[in-house]
Write an enzyme that holds these catalytic residues in place. Structure first.
Site, PDB file in Angstrom:
ATOM      1  N   ASP A  30     -32.229 -59.799 -23.960  1.00 23.07           N
ATOM      2  CA  ASP A  30     -32.481 -58.630 -23.118  1.00 23.07           C
ATOM      3  C   ASP A  30     -33.955 -58.527 -22.793  1.00 23.07           C
ATOM      4  OD1 ASP A  30     -29.903 -58.122 -23.468  1.00 23.07           O
ATOM      5  OD2 ASP A  30     -30.141 -56.218 -24.544  1.00 23.07           O
ATOM      6  N   TYR A  33     -34.972 -60.835 -20.050  1.00 21.53           N
ATOM      7  CA  TYR A  33     -34.368 -60.351 -18.808  1.00 21.53           C
ATOM      8  C   TYR A  33     -35.185 -59.165 -18.281  1.00 21.53           C
ATOM      9  CZ  TYR A  33     -31.031 -58.588 -15.416  1.00 21.53           C
ATOM     10  OH  TYR A  33     -30.458 -58.167 -14.251  1.00 21.53           O
ATOM     11  N   SER A  79     -27.290 -45.080 -14.361  1.00 20.04           N
ATOM     12  CA  SER A  79     -27.964 -45.943 -15.317  1.00 20.04           C
ATOM     13  C   SER A  79     -29.136 -45.149 -15.890  1.00 20.04           C
ATOM     14  CB  SER A  79     -28.437 -47.158 -14.539  1.00 20.04           C
ATOM     15  OG  SER A  79     -28.914 -48.109 -15.405  1.00 20.04           O
ATOM     16  N   LEU A  80     -29.986 -45.768 -16.689  1.00 16.87           N
ATOM     17  CA  LEU A  80     -31.132 -45.055 -17.251  1.00 16.87           C
ATOM     18  C   LEU A  80     -32.415 -45.824 -16.978  1.00 16.87           C
ATOM     19  CD1 LEU A  80     -29.800 -44.094 -20.801  1.00 16.87           C
ATOM     20  CD2 LEU A  80     -30.469 -42.474 -19.023  1.00 16.87           C
ATOM     21  N   GLU A 108     -30.599 -38.594 -28.643  1.00 16.18           N
ATOM     22  CA  GLU A 108     -29.471 -39.218 -29.336  1.00 16.18           C
ATOM     23  C   GLU A 108     -29.638 -40.730 -29.240  1.00 16.18           C
ATOM     24  OE1 GLU A 108     -25.835 -38.159 -27.350  1.00 16.18           O
ATOM     25  OE2 GLU A 108     -26.526 -38.995 -25.454  1.00 16.18           O
ATOM     26  N   LYS A 110     -29.327 -44.624 -28.310  1.00 18.69           N
ATOM     27  CA  LYS A 110     -28.845 -45.421 -27.187  1.00 18.69           C
ATOM     28  C   LYS A 110     -28.007 -46.529 -27.808  1.00 18.69           C
ATOM     29  CE  LYS A 110     -30.044 -47.617 -22.876  1.00 18.69           C
ATOM     30  NZ  LYS A 110     -29.182 -48.786 -22.955  1.00 18.69           N
ATOM     31  N   ASP A 112     -25.600 -49.731 -28.131  1.00 24.94           N
ATOM     32  CA  ASP A 112     -25.593 -51.013 -27.450  1.00 24.94           C
ATOM     33  C   ASP A 112     -24.156 -51.490 -27.320  1.00 24.94           C
ATOM     34  OD1 ASP A 112     -26.893 -52.956 -26.193  1.00 24.94           O
ATOM     35  OD2 ASP A 112     -27.703 -53.949 -27.967  1.00 24.94           O
ATOM     36  N   GLU A 165     -19.972 -44.773 -24.899  1.00 23.65           N
ATOM     37  CA  GLU A 165     -20.193 -46.208 -25.060  1.00 23.65           C
ATOM     38  C   GLU A 165     -19.141 -46.749 -26.023  1.00 23.65           C
ATOM     39  OE1 GLU A 165     -22.565 -47.228 -23.136  1.00 23.65           O
ATOM     40  OE2 GLU A 165     -23.378 -49.103 -23.923  1.00 23.65           O
ATOM     41  N   TYR A 217     -21.387 -39.856 -24.955  1.00 24.14           N
ATOM     42  CA  TYR A 217     -22.791 -39.483 -24.735  1.00 24.14           C
ATOM     43  C   TYR A 217     -22.968 -38.542 -23.554  1.00 24.14           C
ATOM     44  CZ  TYR A 217     -22.736 -43.302 -21.285  1.00 24.14           C
ATOM     45  OH  TYR A 217     -22.428 -44.115 -20.239  1.00 24.14           O
ATOM     46  N   LYS A 280     -32.974 -36.708 -23.192  1.00 26.03           N
ATOM     47  CA  LYS A 280     -32.406 -36.036 -22.021  1.00 26.03           C
ATOM     48  C   LYS A 280     -32.885 -34.598 -21.973  1.00 26.03           C
ATOM     49  CE  LYS A 280     -28.239 -38.817 -22.327  1.00 26.03           C
ATOM     50  NZ  LYS A 280     -26.850 -38.918 -22.786  1.00 26.03           N
ATOM     51  N   LYS A 304     -36.809 -47.418 -25.476  1.00 27.32           N
ATOM     52  CA  LYS A 304     -36.268 -48.615 -26.129  1.00 27.32           C
ATOM     53  C   LYS A 304     -36.952 -48.911 -27.470  1.00 27.32           C
ATOM     54  CE  LYS A 304     -33.632 -51.121 -24.171  1.00 27.32           C
ATOM     55  NZ  LYS A 304     -33.429 -51.877 -22.956  1.00 27.32           N
ATOM     56  N   CYS A 398     -29.253 -84.098 -54.727  1.00 23.23           N
ATOM     57  CA  CYS A 398     -30.149 -82.944 -54.814  1.00 23.23           C
ATOM     58  C   CYS A 398     -31.510 -83.325 -54.234  1.00 23.23           C
ATOM     59  CB  CYS A 398     -30.300 -82.497 -56.266  1.00 23.23           C
ATOM     60  SG  CYS A 398     -31.538 -81.206 -56.450  1.00 23.23           S
ATOM     61  N   CYS A 401     -34.073 -83.094 -57.558  1.00 21.98           N
ATOM     62  CA  CYS A 401     -34.002 -84.000 -58.712  1.00 21.98           C
ATOM     63  C   CYS A 401     -33.234 -85.286 -58.416  1.00 21.98           C
ATOM     64  CB  CYS A 401     -33.394 -83.283 -59.915  1.00 21.98           C
ATOM     65  SG  CYS A 401     -31.636 -82.957 -59.720  1.00 21.98           S
ATOM     66  N   CYS A 414     -26.172 -78.397 -57.217  1.00 21.38           N
ATOM     67  CA  CYS A 414     -26.803 -79.378 -58.094  1.00 21.38           C
ATOM     68  C   CYS A 414     -26.373 -78.986 -59.503  1.00 21.38           C
ATOM     69  CB  CYS A 414     -28.324 -79.302 -57.967  1.00 21.38           C
ATOM     70  SG  CYS A 414     -29.150 -80.215 -59.282  1.00 21.38           S
ATOM     71  N   CYS A 419     -32.791 -79.606 -63.612  1.00 21.92           N
ATOM     72  CA  CYS A 419     -33.400 -79.800 -62.283  1.00 21.92           C
ATOM     73  C   CYS A 419     -34.573 -78.825 -62.167  1.00 21.92           C
ATOM     74  CB  CYS A 419     -32.369 -79.543 -61.185  1.00 21.92           C
ATOM     75  SG  CYS A 419     -33.083 -79.461 -59.537  1.00 21.92           S
TER      76      CYS A 419
HETATM   77  S1  IVH Z   1     -26.727 -41.528 -20.556  1.00 21.36           S
HETATM   78  C1  IVH Z   1     -26.853 -39.940 -16.608  1.00 21.36           C
HETATM   79  N1  IVH Z   1     -26.748 -41.834 -23.136  1.00 21.36           N
HETATM   80  O1  IVH Z   1     -26.933 -47.110 -21.479  1.00 21.36           O
HETATM   81  C2  IVH Z   1     -27.218 -40.743 -17.769  1.00 21.36           C
HETATM   82  N2  IVH Z   1     -26.314 -43.743 -21.812  1.00 21.36           N
HETATM   83  O2  IVH Z   1     -28.920 -48.149 -19.674  1.00 21.36           O
HETATM   84  C3  IVH Z   1     -26.398 -41.945 -17.935  1.00 21.36           C
HETATM   85  N3  IVH Z   1     -25.898 -45.775 -23.096  1.00 21.36           N
HETATM   86  O3  IVH Z   1     -24.886 -47.009 -18.645  1.00 21.36           O
HETATM   87  C4  IVH Z   1     -26.385 -42.588 -19.225  1.00 21.36           C
HETATM   88  N4  IVH Z   1     -26.103 -44.867 -25.088  1.00 21.36           N
HETATM   89  O4  IVH Z   1     -23.772 -47.363 -20.917  1.00 21.36           O
HETATM   90  C5  IVH Z   1     -26.592 -42.445 -21.952  1.00 21.36           C
HETATM   91  N5  IVH Z   1     -26.764 -41.937 -25.450  1.00 21.36           N
HETATM   92  C6  IVH Z   1     -26.612 -42.535 -24.278  1.00 21.36           C
HETATM   93  C7  IVH Z   1     -26.298 -43.904 -24.178  1.00 21.36           C
HETATM   94  C8  IVH Z   1     -26.182 -44.476 -22.907  1.00 21.36           C
HETATM   95  C9  IVH Z   1     -25.852 -45.979 -24.430  1.00 21.36           C
HETATM   96  C10 IVH Z   1     -25.707 -46.814 -22.082  1.00 21.36           C
HETATM   97  C11 IVH Z   1     -24.772 -46.410 -20.970  1.00 21.36           C
HETATM   98  C12 IVH Z   1     -25.609 -46.495 -19.715  1.00 21.36           C
HETATM   99  C13 IVH Z   1     -26.686 -47.437 -20.132  1.00 21.36           C
HETATM  100  C14 IVH Z   1     -27.929 -47.250 -19.296  1.00 21.36           C
END
Ligand code: IVH
Length: 651
Positions: A30, A33, A79-80, A108, A110, A112, A165, A217, A280, A304, A398, A401, A414, A419
């Site tokens: 990751d 990437y 997404s975030l 809270e 995140k 995976d 998730e 979440y 959030k 992260k 071994c 020895c 062994c 030894c």
């Molecule tokens: S909130 C509107 N909360 O992370 C906000 N996402 O990188 C949308 N994910 O697509 C996401 N833990 O699949 C949120 N506590 C959490 C999360 C979470 C994991 C994932 C989720 C999202 C991705 C974004």
């Protein structure tokens, strides 16, 4: 980056994404990437007219693959935005405060895994859709219904989308990969790929076997009249959804940083993988005022954690001989910085593991370092093989020895008791923290004493004198005297430490304590029946004790004379109290050091163990207790706060 490099980067990212999403088999980490992705974003920001249509920045989510029916989310799944350090977090907070100065935050984990949107209508689970491109995903309702943490019905009749998730716990991930290796199948690179791959199985009985877990979440379409996200989440948990291992509301930067540090430090002990913490804005109205960019909400950010996975190259595979003679292969890897630590070695466990994972010298591999655990190789990136890779064969002799090895399949041993590696490692073990804890007698000193011929067995430690030590290179008066004092100090040690230090196979700290409690120093005369009568001692352990005593009887008695171990008072003297004969687990931070509380409970006749199971009688929790507390509640084990424990122990 010029346009040509940009074009190349886009193609590379698309290739990574293909292997990641479509094959569930990533060919990079990751981290790499993300780095390339951010370079692409930077180029596009500076050259908005050159943005390629197929750039990954132009896509909101994963690829929707063939095989499932497509289905629309009622409201878009977002997404975030990622932040990687305190400065970036501060910048985000400044932006937020421009919209609203008085916001508070909800933090809270995140998780995976793979995101999933659940639609409930009339209290029934109607549909489960993967995130897909955020607007449309795959309808995997049948598979979702096999996930035990997804309630099929809830006590709420309005239409509501519950987002979360889907993850695989770390232990389950290991189990699945072991099974896949046995069947000659490709290994999953990490729990996230295992979760995503398991969720998108066309045969839902496969999904059912994978023990997936859903962690909510957020909420999509809904008509809830609750003004704070934190309270909305409490409502969701009250409907029967699983709670996060930790969550907190925060006022601002410092609070958020403290929660981040805590979660980062504790993430190892959580059952699921986290790759960061999500911050959030707590107020729903404030969220609505801030709104969204093309891809992400302005009111949330993913903070992260440093990467724990890296790609490196296996330079060599060497063999280590432990005190019991077991040969452990170790990979020497291209030095790699993982979260501030330079990793140069990774354990390979045993030769079966090398064969299962097909690890070869010169392979590119994904390596994982988590907490204090020795780094390990998760997966070979076969795509990088170029013909220079070499397989290693099972050793026959071994490496220390030269004597012939016993190959028992998973273990290669062994058998030569003299030894050098075995002897040196047993002396190191004898002096180590969990055994006699002899200060100043660590690995290097033991090796030096062994090489000099002064200490060739643990008994020789007790014949060391100042004159003998001073004759050695590097041993000055003070160092030598300190060592002799430490050796003198261990005389009169606890009896269980003495038993533990013998290094009897299968007998660790807990078993040594049980043996000591029941027999004291007379454990050498215990019969098999008597040994089996002890709670926690099974057939294999009993046999190991008997065999060790048979071969080493004289040696044990001589060591006993040197050490004169202390035997604790017989158990009968402990008065009746609520902790007597109870199996207790401690969790969270307490007002006194753990060891002190453990000792106090042991004096009351309790057995203090590390993990919660059905056999646990009580879990005593301090502040910020985590997964052990949750497990106790789940198993219906009695839980006591530190104060309750104090009140009860004052009887
Ligand atoms: S909130 C509107 N909360 O992370 C906000 N996402 O990188 C949308 N994910 O697509 C996401 N833990 O699949 C949120 N506590 C959490 C999360 C979470 C994991 C994932 C989720 C999202 C991705 C974004």
């Amino acid at each position: 980056m010029n346009f040509e490099e940009y074009e190349k980067a886009v193609a590379e990212l698309n290739n990574y994404a293909y292997h990641y999403y479509v094959n569930d088999n990533p060919i990079t980490t990751d981290e790499l990437y993300d780095k390339l992705y951010h370079e692409v974003v930077e180029f596009e920001d500076n050259n908005p007219t050159s943005v390629l249509e197929n750039s990954p920045t132009q896509r909101v989510g994963d690829v929707v693959s063939e095989g499932f029916n497509k289905a629309q989310h009622k409201s878009r799944m977002w997404s975030l935005e990622d932040v990687f350090n305190a400065d970036d977090l501060q910048k985000w907070l400044t932006r937020v405060s421009k919209f609203d100065e008085n916001v508070t935050f909800y933090c809270e984990p995140k998780y995976d895994g793979a995101s999933l949107n659940l639609l409930y209508e009339g209290g029934k689970l109607i549909q489960a859709i993967t995130r897909g491109d955020g607007v449309e995903g795959e309808d995997i309702t049948q598979n979702a219904k096999t996930i035990k943490t997804i309630p099929l019905s809830i006590d709420y009749k309005e239409s509501i989308e519950i987002r979360g998730e889907v993850v695989i716990f770390k232990a389950e991930f290991e189990r699945i990969n072991e099974e896949r290796a046995k069947n000659g199948e490709n290994l999953f690179a990490n729990p996230r790929n295992a979760a995503a791959g398991s969720l998108r199985q066309l045969d839902s009985s496969i999904t059912a076997n994978r023990n997936l877990v859903f962690l909510p979440y957020g909420i999509g379409e809904n008509s809830l009249d609750i003004s704070l996200l934190s309270q909305r989440m409490e409502f969701i948990y009250s409907l029967g959804f699983k709670q996060p291992p930790y969550r907190a509301t925060c006022e601002g930067f410092e609070d958020i940083e403290a929660v981040y540090e805590k979660m980062k430090d504790e993430r190892e002990s959580y059952e699921m993988m986290l790759d960061g913490m999500v911050v959030k804005v707590d107020g729903i109205e404030a969220q609505q005022n801030m709104g969204y960019t093309v891809k992400v909400p302005r009111w949330a950010v993913a903070y992260k954690f440093p990467a724990v996975e890296k790609i490196t190259t296996v330079k060599d595979i060497i063999l280590q001989v432990g005190r019991s003679g077991v040969i452990t292969p170790v990979a020497i890897v291209e030095p790699t910085n993982i979260d501030g630590v330079i990793v140069e070695r990774a354990t390979l466990h045993n030769f079966d593991e090398i064969q299962r994972k097909d690890i070869r010298i010169n392979d590119r591999v994904i390596i994982l370092r988590s907490g204090d655990v020795i780094p390990k190789i998760i997966k070979v990136l076969e795509i990088h093989r170029d013909g220079t890779q070499r397989k290693v064969s099972r050793p026959k002799e071994c490496p220390v020895c030269g004597s012939e090895l016993l190959d028992e399949g998973a273990l290669i041993k062994c058998q030569n008791l003299t030894c050098k590696a075995r002897v040196v490692n047993s002396i190191i073990y004898f002096a180590s923290k969990q055994c006699l804890n002899i200060d100043g007698l660590g690995d290097k000193i033991v090796k030096a004493l062994f090489e000099s011929g002064l200490v060739e067995s643990v008994e020789d430690i007790f014949s060391l004198t100042l004159d003998k030590l001073l004759a050695l290179e590097g041993f000055k008066e003070k160092k030598s005297q300190n060592l002799l004092n430490s050796i003198e100090n261990v005389k009169g040690c606890d009896c269980w430490r003495f038993i533990n230090s013998l290094g009897i196979e299968h007998i660790g700290e807990v078993a040594s304590k049980s043996l000591c409690k029941t027999f004291g120093l007379f454990f050498v005369d215990a019969t098999k029946e008597q040994l089996l009568g002890i709670d926690g001692i099974g057939e294999e352990m009993a046999e190991a004790v008997l065999e060790f005593v048979r071969v080493n009887y004289e040696h044990i008695l001589r060591l006993q004379t040197h050490l004169n171990p202390k035997v604790p008072q017989p158990k009968a003297e402990v008065e009746e109290n609520p902790f007597k004969d109870k199996t207790v687990v401690l969790t969270g931070s307490m007002s006194k050091p753990r060891d002190e509380i453990k000792k106090m409970l042991e004096n009351l006749g309790a057995k203090v163990v590390g993990s919660v199971s059905k056999k646990t009688d009580m879990v005593i929790y301090g502040e910020d207790a985590g997964s052990k507390y949750d497990k106790a509640v789940e198993l219906g084990v009695q839980t006591l706060s530190e104060n309750e424990m104090k009140e009860m122990s004052d009887v």
